[in-house]
Design a protein around this motif. Structure first.
Motif, PDB file in Angstrom:
ATOM      1  N   GLN A 168     -33.785 -79.195 -80.172  1.00 24.10           N
ATOM      2  CA  GLN A 168     -32.859 -80.114 -80.825  1.00 24.10           C
ATOM      3  C   GLN A 168     -33.585 -81.324 -81.389  1.00 24.10           C
ATOM      4  N   TYR A 172     -34.931 -82.386 -86.051  1.00 27.07           N
ATOM      5  CA  TYR A 172     -34.800 -83.551 -86.924  1.00 27.07           C
ATOM      6  C   TYR A 172     -36.119 -83.918 -87.600  1.00 27.07           C
ATOM      7  N   TYR A 199     -26.139 -87.869 -78.474  1.00 23.55           N
ATOM      8  CA  TYR A 199     -25.582 -86.509 -78.450  1.00 23.55           C
ATOM      9  C   TYR A 199     -26.498 -85.527 -77.733  1.00 23.55           C
ATOM     10  N   SER A 203     -25.516 -83.255 -74.589  1.00 23.16           N
ATOM     11  CA  SER A 203     -25.675 -81.809 -74.624  1.00 23.16           C
ATOM     12  C   SER A 203     -26.574 -81.317 -73.490  1.00 23.16           C
ATOM     13  N   ALA A 206     -24.774 -81.715 -70.104  1.00 23.60           N
ATOM     14  CA  ALA A 206     -23.684 -80.745 -69.986  1.00 23.60           C
ATOM     15  C   ALA A 206     -24.232 -79.333 -69.753  1.00 23.60           C
ATOM     16  N   SER A 207     -25.330 -79.016 -70.404  1.00 26.53           N
ATOM     17  CA  SER A 207     -25.941 -77.700 -70.228  1.00 26.53           C
ATOM     18  C   SER A 207     -26.464 -77.534 -68.811  1.00 26.53           C
TER      19      SER A 207
ATOM     20  N   ARG B 156     -19.186 -87.016 -87.619  1.00 27.85           N
ATOM     21  CA  ARG B 156     -20.495 -87.254 -87.032  1.00 27.85           C
ATOM     22  C   ARG B 156     -20.741 -86.351 -85.826  1.00 27.85           C
ATOM     23  N   MET B 159     -21.083 -82.704 -86.798  1.00 20.82           N
ATOM     24  CA  MET B 159     -22.382 -82.469 -87.429  1.00 20.82           C
ATOM     25  C   MET B 159     -23.493 -82.435 -86.390  1.00 20.82           C
ATOM     26  N   LEU B 160     -23.456 -83.341 -85.455  1.00 14.53           N
ATOM     27  CA  LEU B 160     -24.481 -83.361 -84.407  1.00 14.53           C
ATOM     28  C   LEU B 160     -24.436 -82.075 -83.585  1.00 14.53           C
ATOM     29  N   TRP B 161     -23.228 -81.596 -83.341  1.00 17.69           N
ATOM     30  CA  TRP B 161     -23.105 -80.342 -82.606  1.00 17.69           C
ATOM     31  C   TRP B 161     -23.718 -79.194 -83.400  1.00 17.69           C
ATOM     32  N   GLY B 164     -27.409 -79.405 -83.382  1.00 19.44           N
ATOM     33  CA  GLY B 164     -27.909 -79.010 -82.064  1.00 19.44           C
ATOM     34  C   GLY B 164     -27.999 -77.503 -81.917  1.00 19.44           C
ATOM     35  N   SER B 203     -24.953 -73.549 -73.633  1.00 17.55           N
ATOM     36  CA  SER B 203     -25.227 -74.932 -73.999  1.00 17.55           C
ATOM     37  C   SER B 203     -24.252 -75.440 -75.058  1.00 17.55           C
ATOM     38  N   ALA B 206     -20.724 -75.836 -73.517  1.00 19.03           N
ATOM     39  CA  ALA B 206     -20.699 -76.976 -72.599  1.00 19.03           C
ATOM     40  C   ALA B 206     -20.723 -78.298 -73.373  1.00 19.03           C
ATOM     41  N   SER B 207     -21.498 -78.328 -74.446  1.00 19.54           N
ATOM     42  CA  SER B 207     -21.570 -79.547 -75.258  1.00 19.54           C
ATOM     43  C   SER B 207     -20.227 -79.827 -75.924  1.00 19.54           C
ATOM     44  N   ALA B 210     -17.944 -81.274 -73.461  1.00 22.60           N
ATOM     45  CA  ALA B 210     -18.288 -82.670 -73.193  1.00 22.60           C
ATOM     46  C   ALA B 210     -17.789 -83.575 -74.314  1.00 22.60           C
ATOM     47  N   LEU B 211     -17.904 -83.086 -75.558  1.00 25.29           N
ATOM     48  CA  LEU B 211     -17.425 -83.879 -76.698  1.00 25.29           C
ATOM     49  C   LEU B 211     -15.912 -84.043 -76.642  1.00 25.29           C
ATOM     50  N   GLU B 214     -14.620 -86.704 -74.118  1.00 17.82           N
ATOM     51  CA  GLU B 214     -15.108 -88.084 -74.232  1.00 17.82           C
ATOM     52  C   GLU B 214     -14.002 -89.057 -74.612  1.00 17.82           C
TER      53      GLU B 214
END
Lengths: 214, 214
Positions: A168, A172, A199, A203, A206-207, B156, B159-161, B164, B203, B206-207, B210-211, B214
């Motif tokens: 991850q 970037y 994030y 992640s 959570a994983s 946002r 997109m991050l998810w 990832g 993963s 789970a992410s 978590a999102l 929140e």
DNA sequence: GTCTATAAACCGATAGAC
DNA sequence: GTCTATCGGTTTATAGAC
């Protein structure tokens, strides 16, 4: 060391590293390196032997430049056993330090880009050194970190978690241009890097929780 | 199409794509391409105009070769709203299809490697096309998938998810050599790819959870 | 330690014969 | 559509003067 100022030599390593990182080995000529370093082409043969040896030197230089090992350092000061809440702060700090390199001015981002490129272009020599002195230790540290939270984690699961985290972050850097394009930005700004680190941390934690409860 | 057999032309595209993927644009000579394709160097100028145009052609060929869009296809047949359990099977299928490309013999892994390299080496032309026709749609589809589970997800976060998920998969292609070295394998085998797909799915889900909370 | 000059190999591109 | 032969340019590397 006594009869060499080392000025030209160091300038060549620096210029070469930056060019190799951005244009690749084949895409960089020794003339371009010499020009950027303010030195003469012949100085490369004189100091390093040839272009390939200079490339190797830039890689070793980055690998051994003690940029700090965020994971290792956290492991050393953290409790031997951590809860999910305890690990979050640590992972966030690690992620922030990784992401900070992407935009930092004093420690230019081409260093990590050079390493990534070397790992990608498996052909050009000295991949061995990069793997053993940079990649493998980082993976091992991340695996150890995962086991602070889930001690019974299998080798395979710990490794997959480490790959997932590194992947991850690396994303970037190596698809920087496409990501920036989609973001509609010219370069990474602090706000985005903070959100990304946040994030990635969410992640990763959570994983880890999911692996524990399996 | 009428007065060209297209045999040589296609062979050149195929050979060039594979070489560009493995050695990069600068590292590949038109002589090497011609030899691998069993054609003549002059055929490259004749059919494409030049090396750069052939490179562009190989990229477009991969982008437009309908290798299937796993995410899109899942979206089309999935319920408009999904629970965490409902999305898991879908994500696993997507991950498996992505990972299958890494080891498949009939659909060679160099195609996705060529795309990744083009995204990495932002210099060489036609990056625009790769981003707009491959990267951006994939990210958009993944974002839509995330919103099937968490409709209120911000741009946002979605997109991050997506980044990832893509990052984790891309990692195994991009740093293939180091990963294989650490695994102690010569190449990716089905067992490892299955486990990796499984973990990436765990993963991702789970992410997402978590999102949502929140 | 630095520089110029040059060697030798390779590069992409193409003219012209077939 | 295919091939040979070759051009002009660039590459890395280095010999030799300073």
């Amino acid at each position: 060391m006594a009869d060499e100022r080392g000025d030209t030599k160091q300038a060549l390593i620096l210029a070469a590293g930056e060019l190799f990182a951005e244009r690749g080995f084949e895409g960089t000529s020794i003339r371009a390196i010499a020009e950027k370093a303010g030195a003469n082409v012949a100085a490369i043969s004189y100091h390093f032997g040839g272009k390939g040896d200079l490339y190797t030197r830039t890689l070793l230089d980055v690998v051994h430049s003690d940029t700090g090992r965020p994971v290792r350092e956290f492991l050393e000061r953290a409790e031997p056993q951590l809860g999910l809440e305890g690990v979050r702060g640590g992972v966030l700090g690690i992620a922030r330090r990784f992401f900070a390199r992407l935009a930092s001015a004093e420690r230019p981002p081409w260093r990590v880009r050079l390493l990534l490129r070397a790992m990608f272009e498996s052909e050009q020599g000295r991949l061995e050194e990069v793997i053993e002195e940079s990649f493998r230790p980082d993976i091992a540290d991340l695996m150890a970190l995962a086991r602070r939270v889930v001690p019974e984690l299998s080798d395979r699961d710990a490794m997959l978690w480490a790959f997932g985290f590194m992947g991850q972050v690396a994303f970037y850097i190596f698809v920087r241009e496409p990501v920036l394009r989609v973001l509609g930005k010219e370069r990474y700004d602090q706000e985005f890097l903070d959100e990304a680190a946040e994030y990635v941390t969410t992640s990763a934690v959570a994983s880890l929780a999911a692996l524990r409860s399996e």
